[in-house]
Enzyme design. Structure first.
Site, PDB file in Angstrom:
ATOM      1  N   LYS A   1       1.879   2.074  -5.167  1.00 51.38           N
ATOM      2  CA  LYS A   1       2.444   1.499  -6.405  1.00 51.38           C
ATOM      3  C   LYS A   1       1.547   1.797  -7.613  1.00 51.38           C
ATOM      4  O   LYS A   1       2.034   2.167  -8.681  1.00 51.38           O
ATOM      5  CB  LYS A   1       2.593  -0.033  -6.250  1.00 51.38           C
ATOM      6  CG  LYS A   1       3.571  -0.426  -5.152  1.00 51.38           C
ATOM      7  CD  LYS A   1       3.618  -1.930  -4.952  1.00 51.38           C
ATOM      8  CE  LYS A   1       2.374  -2.501  -4.298  1.00 51.38           C
ATOM      9  NZ  LYS A   1       2.180  -2.130  -2.886  1.00 51.38           N
TER      10      LYS A   1
ATOM     11  N   LYS B   1      -0.507   4.250  -8.227  1.00 51.70           N
ATOM     12  CA  LYS B   1      -0.395   5.631  -8.688  1.00 51.70           C
ATOM     13  C   LYS B   1       0.866   5.818  -9.538  1.00 51.70           C
ATOM     14  O   LYS B   1       0.819   6.428 -10.605  1.00 51.70           O
ATOM     15  CB  LYS B   1      -0.357   6.608  -7.488  1.00 51.70           C
ATOM     16  CG  LYS B   1      -0.022   8.011  -7.955  1.00 51.70           C
ATOM     17  CD  LYS B   1       0.073   9.092  -6.931  1.00 51.70           C
ATOM     18  CE  LYS B   1       0.858  10.251  -7.581  1.00 51.70           C
ATOM     19  NZ  LYS B   1       0.736  11.520  -6.947  1.00 51.70           N
TER      20      LYS B   1
ATOM     21  N   LYS C   1       3.194  10.254  -0.098  1.00 51.06           N
ATOM     22  CA  LYS C   1       2.319  10.685   0.998  1.00 51.06           C
ATOM     23  C   LYS C   1       2.976  11.577   2.064  1.00 51.06           C
ATOM     24  O   LYS C   1       2.550  11.585   3.212  1.00 51.06           O
ATOM     25  CB  LYS C   1       1.670   9.455   1.658  1.00 51.06           C
ATOM     26  CG  LYS C   1       0.812   8.659   0.680  1.00 51.06           C
ATOM     27  CD  LYS C   1       0.004   7.560   1.322  1.00 51.06           C
ATOM     28  CE  LYS C   1      -1.383   8.002   1.690  1.00 51.06           C
ATOM     29  NZ  LYS C   1      -2.325   6.887   1.904  1.00 51.06           N
TER      30      LYS C   1
ATOM     31  N   GLY D   1      -4.521  -4.204  -3.884  1.00 55.29           N
ATOM     32  CA  GLY D   1      -5.491  -3.159  -4.191  1.00 55.29           C
ATOM     33  C   GLY D   1      -4.696  -1.926  -4.565  1.00 55.29           C
ATOM     34  O   GLY D   1      -4.073  -1.312  -3.703  1.00 55.29           O
ATOM     35  N   HIS D   2      -4.640  -1.618  -5.851  1.00 58.09           N
ATOM     36  CA  HIS D   2      -3.796  -0.517  -6.332  1.00 58.09           C
ATOM     37  C   HIS D   2      -4.684   0.627  -6.804  1.00 58.09           C
ATOM     38  O   HIS D   2      -5.447   0.470  -7.758  1.00 58.09           O
ATOM     39  CB  HIS D   2      -2.882  -1.006  -7.465  1.00 58.09           C
ATOM     40  CG  HIS D   2      -1.879  -2.024  -7.016  1.00 58.09           C
ATOM     41  ND1 HIS D   2      -0.947  -2.584  -7.848  1.00 58.09           N
ATOM     42  CD2 HIS D   2      -1.643  -2.559  -5.792  1.00 58.09           C
ATOM     43  CE1 HIS D   2      -0.186  -3.428  -7.163  1.00 58.09           C
ATOM     44  NE2 HIS D   2      -0.598  -3.439  -5.908  1.00 58.09           N
TER      45      HIS D   2
ATOM     46  N   THR E   1      -9.919  -4.733   1.802  1.00 60.71           N
ATOM     47  CA  THR E   1     -10.786  -5.248   2.868  1.00 60.71           C
ATOM     48  C   THR E   1     -11.413  -4.141   3.714  1.00 60.71           C
ATOM     49  O   THR E   1     -12.258  -4.428   4.564  1.00 60.71           O
ATOM     50  CB  THR E   1      -9.961  -6.153   3.809  1.00 60.71           C
ATOM     51  OG1 THR E   1      -8.853  -5.387   4.301  1.00 60.71           O
ATOM     52  CG2 THR E   1      -9.447  -7.379   3.088  1.00 60.71           C
ATOM     53  N   GLY E   2     -10.988  -2.897   3.512  1.00 62.30           N
ATOM     54  CA  GLY E   2     -11.528  -1.791   4.299  1.00 62.30           C
ATOM     55  C   GLY E   2     -11.027  -1.764   5.744  1.00 62.30           C
ATOM     56  O   GLY E   2     -11.446  -0.925   6.540  1.00 62.30           O
TER      57      GLY E   2
ATOM     58  N   ASP F   1       0.809  -1.223   0.000  1.00 62.55           N
ATOM     59  CA  ASP F   1       0.000   0.000   0.000  1.00 62.55           C
ATOM     60  C   ASP F   1       0.844   1.276   0.000  1.00 62.55           C
ATOM     61  O   ASP F   1       0.443   2.299   0.566  1.00 62.55           O
ATOM     62  CB  ASP F   1      -0.969   0.020   1.201  1.00 62.55           C
ATOM     63  CG  ASP F   1      -1.908  -1.170   1.192  1.00 62.55           C
ATOM     64  OD1 ASP F   1      -2.240  -1.633   0.083  1.00 62.55           O
ATOM     65  OD2 ASP F   1      -2.305  -1.625   2.281  1.00 62.55           O
TER      66      ASP F   1
ATOM     67  N   GLN G   1       2.064  -6.126  -3.063  1.00 60.88           N
ATOM     68  CA  GLN G   1       2.483  -6.260  -1.659  1.00 60.88           C
ATOM     69  C   GLN G   1       3.788  -5.471  -1.434  1.00 60.88           C
ATOM     70  O   GLN G   1       3.990  -4.475  -2.098  1.00 60.88           O
ATOM     71  CB  GLN G   1       2.635  -7.729  -1.260  1.00 60.88           C
ATOM     72  CG  GLN G   1       1.316  -8.513  -1.204  1.00 60.88           C
ATOM     73  CD  GLN G   1       0.739  -8.889  -2.549  1.00 60.88           C
ATOM     74  OE1 GLN G   1       1.411  -9.489  -3.358  1.00 60.88           O
ATOM     75  NE2 GLN G   1      -0.502  -8.546  -2.786  1.00 60.88           N
TER      76      GLN G   1
HETATM   77  P1  GDP Z   1      -0.681   0.348  -3.585  1.00 63.84           P
HETATM   78  O1  GDP Z   1      -1.308  -0.911  -3.117  1.00 63.84           O
HETATM   79  O2  GDP Z   1       0.777   0.388  -3.329  1.00 63.84           O
HETATM   80  O3  GDP Z   1      -1.007   0.676  -5.017  1.00 63.84           O
HETATM   81  O4  GDP Z   1      -1.327   1.518  -2.693  1.00 63.84           O
HETATM   82  P2  GDP Z   1      -2.888   1.679  -2.287  1.00 63.84           P
HETATM   83  O5  GDP Z   1      -3.651   2.137  -3.459  1.00 63.84           O
HETATM   84  O6  GDP Z   1      -3.369   0.452  -1.584  1.00 63.84           O
HETATM   85  O7  GDP Z   1      -2.782   2.783  -1.166  1.00 63.84           O
HETATM   86  C1  GDP Z   1      -2.262   4.042  -1.421  1.00 63.84           C
HETATM   87  C2  GDP Z   1      -3.336   5.092  -1.048  1.00 63.84           C
HETATM   88  O8  GDP Z   1      -2.736   6.358  -0.923  1.00 63.84           O
HETATM   89  C3  GDP Z   1      -4.407   5.239  -2.107  1.00 63.84           C
HETATM   90  O9  GDP Z   1      -5.617   5.569  -1.472  1.00 63.84           O
HETATM   91  C4  GDP Z   1      -3.904   6.418  -2.940  1.00 63.84           C
HETATM   92  O10 GDP Z   1      -4.949   7.112  -3.603  1.00 63.84           O
HETATM   93  C5  GDP Z   1      -3.268   7.272  -1.884  1.00 63.84           C
HETATM   94  N1  GDP Z   1      -2.101   8.069  -2.302  1.00 63.84           N
HETATM   95  C6  GDP Z   1      -1.137   7.754  -3.195  1.00 63.84           C
HETATM   96  N2  GDP Z   1      -0.165   8.695  -3.192  1.00 63.84           N
HETATM   97  C7  GDP Z   1      -0.529   9.622  -2.302  1.00 63.84           C
HETATM   98  C8  GDP Z   1       0.087  10.833  -1.829  1.00 63.84           C
HETATM   99  O11 GDP Z   1       1.190  11.218  -2.220  1.00 63.84           O
HETATM  100  N3  GDP Z   1      -0.586  11.517  -0.865  1.00 63.84           N
HETATM  101  C9  GDP Z   1      -1.781  11.123  -0.380  1.00 63.84           C
HETATM  102  N4  GDP Z   1      -2.359  11.864   0.573  1.00 63.84           N
HETATM  103  N5  GDP Z   1      -2.385   9.988  -0.794  1.00 63.84           N
HETATM  104  C10 GDP Z   1      -1.756   9.238  -1.726  1.00 63.84           C
HETATM  105  P1  IMO Z   2      -0.846  -4.166  -2.233  1.00 64.40           P
HETATM  106  O1  IMO Z   2      -0.352  -4.734  -3.541  1.00 64.40           O
HETATM  107  C1  IMO Z   2      -1.011  -4.567   2.112  1.00 64.40           C
HETATM  108  C2  IMO Z   2      -1.191  -8.643   3.736  1.00 64.40           C
HETATM  109  C3  IMO Z   2      -2.476  -9.064   4.405  1.00 64.40           C
HETATM  110  C4  IMO Z   2      -1.937 -10.056   5.418  1.00 64.40           C
HETATM  111  C5  IMO Z   2      -0.803 -10.729   4.647  1.00 64.40           C
HETATM  112  C6  IMO Z   2      -1.197 -12.058   4.017  1.00 64.40           C
HETATM  113  O2  IMO Z   2      -2.146  -3.447  -2.354  1.00 64.40           O
HETATM  114  O3  IMO Z   2       0.225  -3.369  -1.573  1.00 64.40           O
HETATM  115  P2  IMO Z   2      -2.700 -12.710   1.931  1.00 64.40           P
HETATM  116  O4  IMO Z   2      -4.139 -12.448   1.659  1.00 64.40           O
HETATM  117  O5  IMO Z   2      -1.764 -12.185   0.890  1.00 64.40           O
HETATM  118  O6  IMO Z   2      -2.418 -14.154   2.254  1.00 64.40           O
HETATM  119  O7  IMO Z   2      -2.406 -11.909   3.304  1.00 64.40           O
HETATM  120  O8  IMO Z   2      -0.410  -9.834   3.651  1.00 64.40           O
HETATM  121  N1  IMO Z   2      -1.343  -8.117   2.348  1.00 64.40           N
HETATM  122  C7  IMO Z   2      -1.253  -6.827   2.013  1.00 64.40           C
HETATM  123  N2  IMO Z   2      -1.082  -5.728   2.783  1.00 64.40           N
HETATM  124  N3  IMO Z   2      -1.070  -4.446   0.785  1.00 64.40           N
HETATM  125  C8  IMO Z   2      -1.223  -5.537  -0.012  1.00 64.40           C
HETATM  126  O9  IMO Z   2      -1.183  -5.471  -1.354  1.00 64.40           O
HETATM  127  C9  IMO Z   2      -1.357  -6.797   0.611  1.00 64.40           C
HETATM  128  N4  IMO Z   2      -1.536  -8.051   0.161  1.00 64.40           N
HETATM  129  C10 IMO Z   2      -1.526  -8.848   1.234  1.00 64.40           C
HETATM  130  O10 IMO Z   2      -3.117  -7.973   5.014  1.00 64.40           O
HETATM  131  O11 IMO Z   2      -1.349  -9.371   6.507  1.00 64.40           O
HETATM  132 MG    MG Z   3      -2.877  -1.578  -1.876  1.00 61.59          MG
END
Ligand code: GDP
Ligand code: IMO
Ligand code: MG
Length: 422
Positions: A19, A21, A332, A43-44, A302-303, A16, A225
Site C-alpha cells: 500500500k 508504495k 510483486k 508498516g508501509h 516486527t521483523g 503488507d 492492514q
Molecule cells: P504495506 O504495508 O501494504 O505498505 O506493504 P509493506 O511495506 O509492509 O510490504 C511490502 C514490501 O514489498 C515492501 O518491502 C516493499 O518494498 C516491497 N514491494 C512493494 N512492491 C513490490 C514489488 O512489486 N516487487 C517486489 N519484489 N517488492 C515489492
Molecule cells: P500493514 O498496514 C500485516 C496483524 C498482526 C496480527 C493481527 C493483530 O503494514 O499492512 P494488532 O497489532 O493489529 O492487534 O495485530 O494483525 N497485523 C498486520 N499484518 N500488515 C499489517 O499492517 C498489520 N497490522 C496488524 O500481525 O496478526
Molecule cells: Mg506493512
C-alpha cells in the site's frame, strides 16, 4: 480520480500488499492523503531515489511537497513512536509539521495499552493472535468502552485524564497478575512525544476534509492492514481491531458514503500473513520458503517471518465484494519469475464439500488449486505492458476473468519506478 471525491486504496488480503508504495506513487494525482484506520501496527514501505522509508502512522503522501496529509479520527496514535517517525522524516528533509494534520478525535495509545496487549496475549496461551504488541487492541477496546483518551485531550486537563486511565490499566494488569515491568523511561519518552505532538496541527479533520471536498479537492484514503484482518469481516478473532474495509473510510475520516469514488484493491501475486490464524493457502514446505526469501517476506514492523502461500481467489472475491473494489492493483509478480507453474486457489474444500464463498470459519479448509503456466522471465525491468512476457499477460487476464474486476496497475519491483499502468 474525480474532483470532490475520496478514492480509497485498500489492502484486500492480510496486509503488507504494498500500500505504501502505491499511495506514494498515486500522491501526485491528489490534493490530500488520509489514513483512516490502524496505527503503528502498520508498516508501509516506500522506496525512491535510492532511499527507503517505513511509515507507521504518517500517511505515505508525506514525500510530496504541497500535499496535505491527514491522520483521521479512526486511527490510533502512540506519541512516542509518532515523534520517532516524524523526526526521521524531518532529518531526511521533509517538513512533516507543514504537511500533516492530526484529528483531535484519534485515540491515544498509552504505554500501559502496550502492556495490556502483551498481558492479554500471554493470557491467551496457545490461542495468541500474534499481535504487533503496539497496544492496538486495548486502545480500540477503550474507545468502544468510552474510556479512551483522544488527541484533543492533550490540549486541556491532560495529566488527570492520563493518570485516571493509567490507574485503570494498572488495576487490570494486577488482576491479570502481569507484573515485573518498569515503564518509567518509556513513559517519560511518551510524555516527550505528547509535548512534541502539541506542536502539530491538531484539528477537526472531518470538517476540514468535507470543506476540501466541497471545494472540489481530491482525497486518497490510505488503507492499513487488509480486509482479512478487519474486525468484522476478517478471520475473527485472529484480526486487528479496526475497520479496514471501505466502510471504515467513511467512519474513520468522517466523510459521507456518497463521497467515495474509485476503490483500489491492492493484492500480491501470492499470499502472506503475519501472526496466527487460519490461512488455507499456507505453504509450509520449501515452496513457501522460496516465496518468503525471494519476496523478502519479513515483517516491516516486527521483523517476523511472514507466512507464505499461493494466491487465494476465494479471499480476493470476498474482499472485492465487501469493498466494492472498482480497480485492482497487483504487486510483486516479479517474485514468481522463476516458477515454471504458479497456482491459484479457486475454492476451499472440507469433508468432500467445496465452497467458493468465504466460510464463517476458515479453519480446517484445504485449498483447491488451478495451475497456470509460469512466465520464467524477469519482470522487474519491464516498464510497459508491451514489454511484459505473453505468459504473464495471460495470467493477468486469467485473474481478471476470475475476479471480474480490471487490474489497472502492476508493480514489478519495490521502487517507485517499477510500476506499470495498463
Ligand atoms: P504495506 O504495508 O501494504 O505498505 O506493504 P509493506 O511495506 O509492509 O510490504 C511490502 C514490501 O514489498 C515492501 O518491502 C516493499 O518494498 C516491497 N514491494 C512493494 N512492491 C513490490 C514489488 O512489486 N516487487 C517486489 N519484489 N517488492 C515489492
Ligand atoms: P500493514 O498496514 C500485516 C496483524 C498482526 C496480527 C493481527 C493483530 O503494514 O499492512 P494488532 O497489532 O493489529 O492487534 O495485530 O494483525 N497485523 C498486520 N499484518 N500488515 C499489517 O499492517 C498489520 N497490522 C496488524 O500481525 O496478526
Ligand atoms: Mg506493512
Amino acid at each position: 480520480m474525480d474532483k470532490g471525491k475520496v478514492d480509497a486504496l485498500l489492502g484486500i488480503v492480510f496486509g503488507d500488499e504494498g500500500k505504501g508504495k502505491i499511495v506514494d506513487y498515486f500522491t501526485p494525482r491528489y490534493d490530500i492523503v488520509a489514513r483512516f484506520a490502524g496505527g503503528p501496527n502498520a508498516g508501509h514501505t516506500i522506496i525512491f531515489g535510492g532511499k527507503k522509508f517505513v511509515l507507521r502512522s504518517i500517511p505515505s503522501g508525506v514525500f510530496d511537497k504541497g500535499k496535505l496529509n491527514i491522520i483521521g479520527n479512526g486511527c490510533v496514535i502512540a506519541p512516542d513512536l509518532f515523534m520517532q517517525e516524524a523526526r526521521e522524516l524531518e532529518q531526511a528533509g521533509y517538513d512533516v509539521r507543514e504537511r500533516l494534520h492530526i484529528s483531535k478525535r484519534a485515540h491515544l495509545i498509552l504505554p500501559t495499552h502496550r502492556l495490556l496487549d502483551k498481558a492479554y496475549e500471554a493470557a491467551k496461551g496457545k490461542n495468541k493472535v500474534g499481535t504487533t504488541g503496539k497496544g492496538i487492541g486495548p486502545t480500540y477496546s477503550d474507545k468502544a468502552s468510552r474510556t479512551g483518551l483522544r488527541v484533543g485531550d492533550m490540549l486541556e486537563g491532560f495529566t488527570l485524564k492520563y493518570d485516571t486511565l493509567k490507574a485503570r490499566h494498572l488495576q487490570i494488569l494486577s488482576d491479570l497478575r502481569y507484573t515485573g515491568f518498569d515503564i518509567r523511561e518509556e513513559e517519560r519518552e511518551w510524555m516527550r512525544g505528547v509535548e512534541y505532538m502539541r506542536g502539530f496541527s491538531l484539528t477537526d479533520t472531518e470538517t476540514e476534509l468535507n470543506a476540501c471536498l466541497s471545494e472540489g479537492k481530491s482525497v486518497l484514503a490510505e488503507g492499513a492492514q487488509g480486509t482479512m484482518l478487519d474486525i468484522d469481516h476478517g478471520t475473527y478473532p485472529f484480526v486487528s481491531s479496526s475497520s479496514t474495509v471501505c466502510g471504515g473510510v467513511c467512519t474513520g475520516l468522517g466523510v459521507p458514503p456518497r463521497s467515495i469514488g474509485e476503490v483500489f484493491g491492492i493484492f500480491k501475486a501470492y499470499s502472506t500473513r503475519v501472526g496466527s490464524g487460519p490461512f488455507p493457502v499456507e505453504l509450509t514446505d520449501e515452496t513457501g520458503d522460496k516465496i518468503r526469501s525471494l519476496g523478502n517476506e519479513y515483517g516491516a514492523v516486527t521483523g517476523r517471518n511472514r507466512r507464505c502461500g499461493w494466491i487465494d481467489l476465494v479471499a480476493l472475491r470476498y474482499a472485492i465484494m465487501l469493498n466494492g473494489v472498482t480497480q485492482l492493483v497487483m504487486m510483486k509478480s516479479d517474485v514468481l519469475d522463476g516458477f515454471p507453474t504458479v497456482r491459484a486457489c479457486v475454492a476451499y474444500e472440507k469433508d468432500g464439500r467445496q465452497v467458493t464463498d468465504m466460510p464463517f470459519d476458515t479453519e480446517g479448509w484445504k485449498p483447491v488449486y488451478e495451475d497456470i503456466p509460469g512466465w520464467l522471465s524477469p519482470l522487474s525491468s519491464c516498464r510497459s505492458e508491451q514489454e511484459l512476457p505473453q505468459a504473464f499477460r495471460s495470467y493477468v487476464s486469467y485473474l481478471e476473468q476470475q475476479l471480474q474486476t480490471p487490474i489497472t496497475l502492476l508493480s514489478v519491483g519495490p521502487d517507485r519506478e517499477q510500476t506499470i499502468v495498463r
